[in-house]
Design a protein around this motif. Structure first.
Motif, PDB file in Angstrom:
ATOM      1  N   ARG A  95       0.866  -1.309   0.006  1.00 26.02           N
ATOM      2  CA  ARG A  95      -0.049  -0.096   0.014  1.00 26.02           C
ATOM      3  C   ARG A  95       0.709   1.151   0.120  1.00 26.02           C
ATOM      4  O   ARG A  95       1.661   1.353   1.016  1.00 26.02           O
ATOM      5  CB  ARG A  95      -0.746   0.001   1.298  1.00 26.02           C
ATOM      6  CG  ARG A  95      -1.965   1.131   1.149  1.00 26.02           C
ATOM      7  CD  ARG A  95      -3.006   0.955   2.463  1.00 26.02           C
ATOM      8  NE  ARG A  95      -3.766   1.969   2.537  1.00 26.02           N
ATOM      9  CZ  ARG A  95      -3.868   3.031   3.373  1.00 26.02           C
ATOM     10  NH1 ARG A  95      -2.629   2.803   4.232  1.00 26.02           N
ATOM     11  NH2 ARG A  95      -4.705   3.887   3.499  1.00 26.02           N
ATOM     12  N   ASP A 100      -6.320   3.926   9.983  1.00 23.80           N
ATOM     13  CA  ASP A 100      -6.500   3.541   8.602  1.00 23.80           C
ATOM     14  C   ASP A 100      -7.870   2.733   8.273  1.00 23.80           C
ATOM     15  O   ASP A 100      -7.925   1.887   9.275  1.00 23.80           O
ATOM     16  CB  ASP A 100      -5.227   2.368   8.701  1.00 23.80           C
ATOM     17  CG  ASP A 100      -4.968   2.143   7.251  1.00 23.80           C
ATOM     18  OD1 ASP A 100      -5.686   2.021   6.365  1.00 23.80           O
ATOM     19  OD2 ASP A 100      -3.850   1.243   7.129  1.00 23.80           O
ATOM     20  N   VAL A 101      -8.542   2.891   7.455  1.00 23.65           N
ATOM     21  CA  VAL A 101      -9.763   2.413   6.759  1.00 23.65           C
ATOM     22  C   VAL A 101      -9.457   0.967   6.091  1.00 23.65           C
ATOM     23  O   VAL A 101     -10.546   0.139   6.056  1.00 23.65           O
ATOM     24  CB  VAL A 101     -10.484   3.145   6.008  1.00 23.65           C
ATOM     25  CG1 VAL A 101     -10.879   4.606   7.022  1.00 23.65           C
ATOM     26  CG2 VAL A 101      -9.951   3.430   4.750  1.00 23.65           C
ATOM     27  N   THR A 102      -8.267   0.749   5.686  1.00 29.32           N
ATOM     28  CA  THR A 102      -7.791  -0.562   5.150  1.00 29.32           C
ATOM     29  C   THR A 102      -8.107  -1.737   6.033  1.00 29.32           C
ATOM     30  O   THR A 102      -7.747  -1.848   7.138  1.00 29.32           O
ATOM     31  CB  THR A 102      -6.465  -0.604   4.798  1.00 29.32           C
ATOM     32  OG1 THR A 102      -6.048   0.677   3.845  1.00 29.32           O
ATOM     33  CG2 THR A 102      -6.262  -1.688   3.644  1.00 29.32           C
ATOM     34  N   GLN A 118       1.079   5.386  -0.239  1.00 27.97           N
ATOM     35  CA  GLN A 118       0.153   6.513  -0.203  1.00 27.97           C
ATOM     36  C   GLN A 118       1.080   7.828  -0.592  1.00 27.97           C
ATOM     37  O   GLN A 118       2.206   8.057  -0.204  1.00 27.97           O
ATOM     38  CB  GLN A 118      -0.155   6.687   1.234  1.00 27.97           C
ATOM     39  CG  GLN A 118      -1.172   8.022   1.447  1.00 27.97           C
ATOM     40  CD  GLN A 118      -1.874   7.878   2.783  1.00 27.97           C
ATOM     41  OE1 GLN A 118      -1.606   7.247   3.667  1.00 27.97           O
ATOM     42  NE2 GLN A 118      -3.014   8.495   2.629  1.00 27.97           N
ATOM     43  N   GLU A 132      -5.464  11.387   0.706  1.00 25.23           N
ATOM     44  CA  GLU A 132      -6.828  11.510   1.584  1.00 25.23           C
ATOM     45  C   GLU A 132      -7.251   9.856   1.753  1.00 25.23           C
ATOM     46  O   GLU A 132      -8.345   9.484   2.377  1.00 25.23           O
ATOM     47  CB  GLU A 132      -7.876  11.970   0.919  1.00 25.23           C
ATOM     48  CG  GLU A 132      -8.064  13.524   0.922  1.00 25.23           C
ATOM     49  CD  GLU A 132      -6.787  14.338   0.286  1.00 25.23           C
ATOM     50  OE1 GLU A 132      -6.491  13.972  -0.881  1.00 25.23           O
ATOM     51  OE2 GLU A 132      -6.233  15.163   0.784  1.00 25.23           O
ATOM     52  N   GLY A 133      -6.584   9.081   1.181  1.00 24.49           N
ATOM     53  CA  GLY A 133      -6.787   7.597   1.363  1.00 24.49           C
ATOM     54  C   GLY A 133      -7.817   6.898   0.467  1.00 24.49           C
ATOM     55  O   GLY A 133      -7.903   5.918   0.309  1.00 24.49           O
ATOM     56  N   GLU A 134      -7.944   7.775  -0.732  1.00 24.22           N
ATOM     57  CA  GLU A 134      -8.699   7.372  -2.071  1.00 24.22           C
ATOM     58  C   GLU A 134      -7.861   6.469  -2.750  1.00 24.22           C
ATOM     59  O   GLU A 134      -6.607   6.860  -3.212  1.00 24.22           O
ATOM     60  CB  GLU A 134      -9.464   8.351  -2.634  1.00 24.22           C
ATOM     61  CG  GLU A 134     -10.623   8.979  -1.835  1.00 24.22           C
ATOM     62  CD  GLU A 134     -11.632   8.066  -1.289  1.00 24.22           C
ATOM     63  OE1 GLU A 134     -12.048   7.229  -1.929  1.00 24.22           O
ATOM     64  OE2 GLU A 134     -12.307   8.323  -0.268  1.00 24.22           O
ATOM     65  N   ILE A 187      -2.664   4.891  -3.338  1.00 16.46           N
ATOM     66  CA  ILE A 187      -3.802   5.725  -2.779  1.00 16.46           C
ATOM     67  C   ILE A 187      -3.305   7.232  -2.547  1.00 16.46           C
ATOM     68  O   ILE A 187      -2.018   7.452  -2.547  1.00 16.46           O
ATOM     69  CB  ILE A 187      -4.282   5.369  -1.188  1.00 16.46           C
ATOM     70  CG1 ILE A 187      -3.284   5.304  -0.556  1.00 16.46           C
ATOM     71  CG2 ILE A 187      -4.815   3.977  -1.519  1.00 16.46           C
ATOM     72  CD1 ILE A 187      -3.770   4.912   1.280  1.00 16.46           C
ATOM     73  N   ASP A 188      -4.156   8.124  -2.640  1.00 19.45           N
ATOM     74  CA  ASP A 188      -4.061   9.703  -2.647  1.00 19.45           C
ATOM     75  C   ASP A 188      -3.725  10.118  -1.108  1.00 19.45           C
ATOM     76  O   ASP A 188      -4.039   9.195  -0.276  1.00 19.45           O
ATOM     77  CB  ASP A 188      -4.760  10.456  -3.227  1.00 19.45           C
ATOM     78  CG  ASP A 188      -6.081  10.411  -2.792  1.00 19.45           C
ATOM     79  OD1 ASP A 188      -6.606  10.090  -1.408  1.00 19.45           O
ATOM     80  OD2 ASP A 188      -7.108  10.759  -3.570  1.00 19.45           O
ATOM     81  N   ILE A 192     -10.445   0.491  12.133  1.00 22.54           N
ATOM     82  CA  ILE A 192     -10.283   1.782  11.801  1.00 22.54           C
ATOM     83  C   ILE A 192      -9.408   2.487  12.859  1.00 22.54           C
ATOM     84  O   ILE A 192      -8.425   3.442  12.308  1.00 22.54           O
ATOM     85  CB  ILE A 192     -11.676   2.295  11.470  1.00 22.54           C
ATOM     86  CG1 ILE A 192     -12.280   1.645  10.212  1.00 22.54           C
ATOM     87  CG2 ILE A 192     -11.513   4.021  10.987  1.00 22.54           C
ATOM     88  CD1 ILE A 192     -13.701   2.251  10.244  1.00 22.54           C
TER      89      ILE A 192
END
Length: 312
Positions: free
Chosen positions: A18, A247-249, A20, A103-105, A100-101, A284
């Motif tokens: 991942r 972290d929403v992942t 970022q 912002e997490g997108e 991901i950017d 999260i």
């Protein structure tokens, strides 16, 4: 279900990378950022939460003959999961790389998982796999398995509960011929739309999924309400707001695992999904790739999950 249920999982266990971007993303250019590498895979991540909620588990996956395979094997062992996977010495261990950017997108994801398509259909014919399915009280799978392997798995399940995870809009269609055989399918809104054939919501979405053959499902949508349905009706639960966002992942995988564990303990879907949402909130809030659940912090999180509301 027995008081000490066992579950067999079949699906992805691989390297997750991942990256970022630190600032504004600039296409077709070098972007400063941070890369993190963990062991993941949808069904493996969910199984970690299953084990933390007191269910004995084993895993059938496939991997290559490289250093990444050793890392995956160690993670499975550390999670307290019996590893029934097969190693192909002349192949590369599957991996997923997400950029991901800030912002997490998601910017782009790259799934290097050809080994799953190649190897899983053959694994379903192994006596070791047949014996493992026969010994389990329930099956958990993901759509990393091609349809031929999923069909064989369902036939071998012999009426045992089969819980499935959609993985992605492109892969969930592999489950389409088997929807009537599934006890429960976990998916997000985009994956549900791929099955339903259109972007729908609420009762309209459930009607479309039922027409496709699905009897019970859970549909997540980020921080929006989670939609659930089974033979008792349709309901929604609002996810509790996390006290912090690390972290929403992996939140969806944690939700799946804790929900399945609660179902295996005999809870109805409405109550089980509340436990899943508690696990998702803890995931999260945790900066760790593998969030820790204790009896105390889990019950505290569960207390923040509202009761389900019926959808007319």
């Amino acid at each position: 279900m027995p008081t000490s249920p066992t579950i067999l999982a079949l699906g992805g266990a691989h390297i997750d990378r991942r990256g970022q971007v630190s600032g504004a993303y600039v296409p077709a250019a070098s972007n400063p950022g941070i890369m993190r590498e963990d062991v993941g895979g949808v069904v493996f991540n969910a199984l970690r939460s299953v084990v933390k909620r007191g269910v004995s588990a084993s895993l059938v996956s496939v991997r290559g003959g490289d250093a990444a395979a050793d890392t995956v094997a160690l993670a499975i062992d550390n999670a307290g999961i019996a590893d029934l996977s097969v190693v192909f010495l002349d192949r590369t261990t599957p991996s997923y790389t997400a950029l991901i950017d800030a912002e997490g997108e998601l910017i782009v994801g790259l799934a290097d998982m050809a080994l799953y398509d190649l190897a899983f259909p053959k694994q379903m014919r192994r006596s070791k796999v047949r014996e493992a399915i026969a010994a389990a009280d329930a099956i958990l799978c993901d759509a990393n398995l091609p349809t031929a392997a999923l069909e064989r798995m369902v036939a071998l399940a012999g009426g045992r509960p089969v819980f499935a995870i959609a993985v992605s809009p492109a892969k969930v269609v592999r489950l389409a011929p088997l929807l009537d055989d599934l006890s429960l399918l976990f998916m997000n809104r985009r994956e549900a739309a791929a099955l339903a054939g259109a972007e729908l919501s609420g009762e309209t979405l459930v009607d479309a999924l039922r027409r496709a053959g699905l009897n019970a499902g859970v549909v997540t949508s980020g921080s929006a309400s989670v939609l659930g349905f089974d033979d008792t009706g349709i309901f929604e639960i609002d996810p509790p707001a996390p006290r912090k966002i690390a972290d929403v992942t992996g939140a969806g995988d944690a939700l799946t695992g804790a929900t399945v564990a609660a179902l295996l303990r005999g809870l109805p879907l409405r109550a089980a999904l509340r436990e899943g949402l508690a696990a998702a909130m803890l995931a999260i809030e945790s900066p760790e790739a593998v969030p820790s659940f204790t009896a105390g912090n889990f019950m505290q999180a569960l207390g923040l999950v509202p009761e389900p509301r019926e959808v007319a």
